[in-house]
Write an enzyme that holds these catalytic residues in place. Structure first.
Site, PDB file in Angstrom:
ATOM      1  N   ASP A   1      39.174  12.236 -30.381  1.00 17.23           N
ATOM      2  CA  ASP A   1      38.787  11.729 -29.087  1.00 17.23           C
ATOM      3  C   ASP A   1      37.369  12.202 -28.746  1.00 17.23           C
ATOM      4  O   ASP A   1      37.034  13.374 -28.931  1.00 17.23           O
ATOM      5  CB  ASP A   1      39.786  12.243 -28.040  1.00 17.23           C
ATOM      6  CG  ASP A   1      39.546  11.694 -26.658  1.00 17.23           C
ATOM      7  OD1 ASP A   1      39.635  10.470 -26.487  1.00 17.23           O
ATOM      8  OD2 ASP A   1      39.277  12.496 -25.748  1.00 17.23           O
TER       9      ASP A   1
ATOM     10  N   GLU B   1      36.325   8.445 -32.634  1.00 20.75           N
ATOM     11  CA  GLU B   1      35.965   7.630 -31.479  1.00 20.75           C
ATOM     12  C   GLU B   1      34.498   7.984 -31.218  1.00 20.75           C
ATOM     13  O   GLU B   1      34.208   9.061 -30.700  1.00 20.75           O
ATOM     14  CB  GLU B   1      36.823   7.972 -30.261  1.00 20.75           C
ATOM     15  CG  GLU B   1      36.467   7.122 -29.051  1.00 20.75           C
ATOM     16  CD  GLU B   1      37.165   7.579 -27.781  1.00 20.75           C
ATOM     17  OE1 GLU B   1      37.580   6.706 -26.995  1.00 20.75           O
ATOM     18  OE2 GLU B   1      37.301   8.795 -27.553  1.00 20.75           O
TER      19      GLU B   1
END
Length: 603
Positions: free
Chosen positions: A315, A350
């Protein structure tokens, strides 16, 4: 190098914790009779204590004494019980409470205790169960299984539910090559949620990087390990979505729960001492700090060795390479590549955060996959009529403008998706023009403002047959484009059968019908259509993993595309041939045709 965490040897248990600036550290043991404190001994930046006997099952935490000067990055408060950053098991979930951030107020009664756990026998290291060009299935474990009618009630909402035969059968129907589990490690609610009667339903606010959340995985490491083994037996890999960019200790108003009270230098600070916030969560882990990187690396190894995890999705991954600016040659990349265990795993970035220079799509190492939001946005734009066939072709062919071209031995690094946990669901993308996040308690200000979505004439749910038919055509067109694309593809759980969040495009705090997957009312015809697309792709995923030299682009008349064809402003039809298949996209008809060579046996 001193091993942090717990080591159980012959006749003794050793505790080691890092706290370089503490004046004193205590190991705190908990039993029915209360808390028992033991002073620890300094060993450089670490503190250690050896106790006699095997202490497996013992609940423990730490307290640290030192200066309280947050403006100087010192948050020592011996009234705060601190969770071991290397804890692998907790006795309860984290609960948000203002006392966590109040100096001089004891928190032992509200902070989870770590549990001494014996090291599990390592799982035999195998090549990852993962196929470039295959299908990744993004899963929120609790939301996905909570309403599943075939999963026994006691299992619903847990990691173990993913191993239930009904769930495995559905994954196999979709030809899933790997599930990507949204965070399963222990997290805490953001401070503003409890007063609103809401909770963090996604888990992107961790405290303990190695400890599985007791509510989501009550059986601990054994539960995750057994679930992974079951999925592996069906040829399905397991990827963990890890949040290494910040922790739930948050900004200066946040709690003192773990790292902040032991080693606040794990967080990035500006020259004037302010916490750097490249995450939007109030704090950012400092990956220029070797100790912070070591914690992340050790957490990954723990999940591979103990559970057989096949890889990780990170993330807000640019944080991993910040020091404070993003560096494509950051130490963490070399350390992963040089690690005998981690170098064999799948790594997915990401590739953006909200810090300076935070958008880094295409700039991660060559063997890393990356979420491709330009694929998502351009595909949506094309099908709503606002993007050219030239851009569409670039996305379908693997986004060479972002990742470059690949040779015959390499795979395309793009993870292509049209919807994810963050933003509108796929069905909501063609049903809502505007976000509807009022239930989140932030006056509909949260979530993305521009989703490149459309509603086909009516905002939200409708029984109008013309509108529902148009939406179904749009869904099939988007899905067909995804399954025909070059690269590895990702589908968020439930999107294959029309999952809706009622227009909420930021449902992180909706542990209710908004966020739960509705299995009873799923669109089975759409689900079967996706299964057909998946069967086509799964018949030879290598042909989708990279762009092949036999590619031919064709115009509406079936001739090779010319420059005028590409530049025609009203062009809406495109065909291409590659890998024994013929694909046609027709925006005017809202359709995607995929035809395989007859000898391949698929129609």
């Amino acid at each position: 190098m001193t091993r942090l965490g717990i080591s159980i040897g012959v006749g003794q248990t050793r505790f080691v914790v890092r706290s370089p600036l503490a004046e004193k550290v205590w190991l705190c043991l908990f039993s029915e009779t209360g808390e028992e404190r033991h002073a620890m001994t300094r060993d450089g930046p670490n503190w250690f204590l050896e106790l006699s006997g095997d202490r497996t099952g013992t609940r423990y935490g730490y307290r640290a004494k030192g200066a309280w000067a947050p403006e100087r990055g010192l948050w020592f408060d011996e009234t705060k019980l601190l969770v071991d950053p290397y804890a692998t098991e907790l006795d309860s979930r984290f609960v948000q409470n203002p006392r966590l951030g109040h100096f001089g107020v004891d928190t032992a009664d509200i902070v989870p205790k770590a549990v001494v756990s014996a090291t599990a026998n390592p799982v035999a290291l195998q090549p990852p169960h993962f196929t470039p060009g295959g299908l990744i299935y993004e899963v929120n474990v609790r939301a996905y299984t909570w309403l599943h009618p075939e999963v026994p009630t006691p299992l619903r909402g847990t990691v173990a539910a993913l191993a239930h035969p009904a769930v495995v059968a559905h994954l196999r129907k979709l030809r899933v090559t790997a599930v990507e589990l949204m965070p399963v490690v222990a997290w805490i609610d953001e401070r503003h949620l409890p007063p609103l009667g809401l909770v963090n339903a996604w888990g992107y606010n961790p405290i303990a990087m190695m400890a599985l959340d007791p509510g989501l995985c009550p059986g601990g490491i054994a539960e995750l390990r057994e679930t992974v083994a079951t999925l592996h037996a069906s040829g399905i890999g397991v990827l963990l979505d890890l949040v290494f960019n910040h922790t739930g200790e948050s900004d200066v108003e946040g709690g003192v729960v773990s790292l902040r009270g032991l080693d606040n230098a794990a967080y990035s600070h500006a020259p004037d001492g302010r916490l750097i916030n490249d995450t939007g969560c109030g704090n950012t882990i400092d990956f220029a700090n070797p100790a912070a990187r070591a914690l992340a690396l050790d957490a990954m190894r723990h999940f591979v060795v103990s559970c057989g995890i096949d890889g990780f999705r990170f993330d807000l991954a640019p944080v991993l390479a910040r020091g404070p600016g993003f560096d494509p040659q950051a130490p963490i990349f070399g350390e992963i590549a040089a690690d005998a265990i981690l170098s064999t795993r799948v790594m997915i970035a990401e590739p953006w955060d909200i810090g300076p220079g935070g958008y880094q799509l295409g700039n991660f190492p060559n063997r890393w996959f990356e979420w491709n939001d330009r694929f998502r946005d351009d595909l949506r734009q094309f099908w709503r009529g606002h993007q050219s066939i030239g851009i569409l072709a670039t996305r379908l062919a693997g986004s060479s403008d972002v990742f470059g071209t690949t040779d015959d031995e390499a795979w395309c690094r793009s993870i292509n998706f049209i919807a994810s946990h963050d933003g509108f669901t796929l069905a909501d993308t063609v049903s809502y023009e505007q976000r509807h996040n009022w239930a989140n308690g932030e006056q509909n200000r949260d979530g993305h403002g521009e989703n490149f979505s459309w509603n086909n004439g009516t905002e939200g749910q409708t029984d109008n047959p013309t509108i529902t038919a148009a939406r179904r055509a749009d869904l099939k067109a988007l899905l067909g484009s995804l399954f025909a694309s070059t690269g590895t593809i990702m589908l968020t759980a439930g999107d294959e059968f029309g999952r809706t969040q009622q227009g909420n495009n930021n449902a992180y705090c909706q542990d209710n019908a908004i966020g739960w997957v509705d299995w009873t009312n799923r669109d089975r015809e759409l689900e079967d259509h996706v299964a057909e697309l998946a069967a086509m792709r799964a018949s030879d995923p290598a042909k989708f993993a990279r762009l092949h030299s036999d590619l031919r682009w064709l115009n509406a008349q079936g001739a090779e595309m010319t420059v005028p064809d590409w530049e025609a402003p009203d062009a809406s039809r495109l065909s291409w041939q590659t890998g024994g298949r013929y694909f046609t996209i027709d925006r005017g008809r809202r359709s995607v045709e995929i035809v395989a060579a007859l000898e391949e046996g698929w129609k």
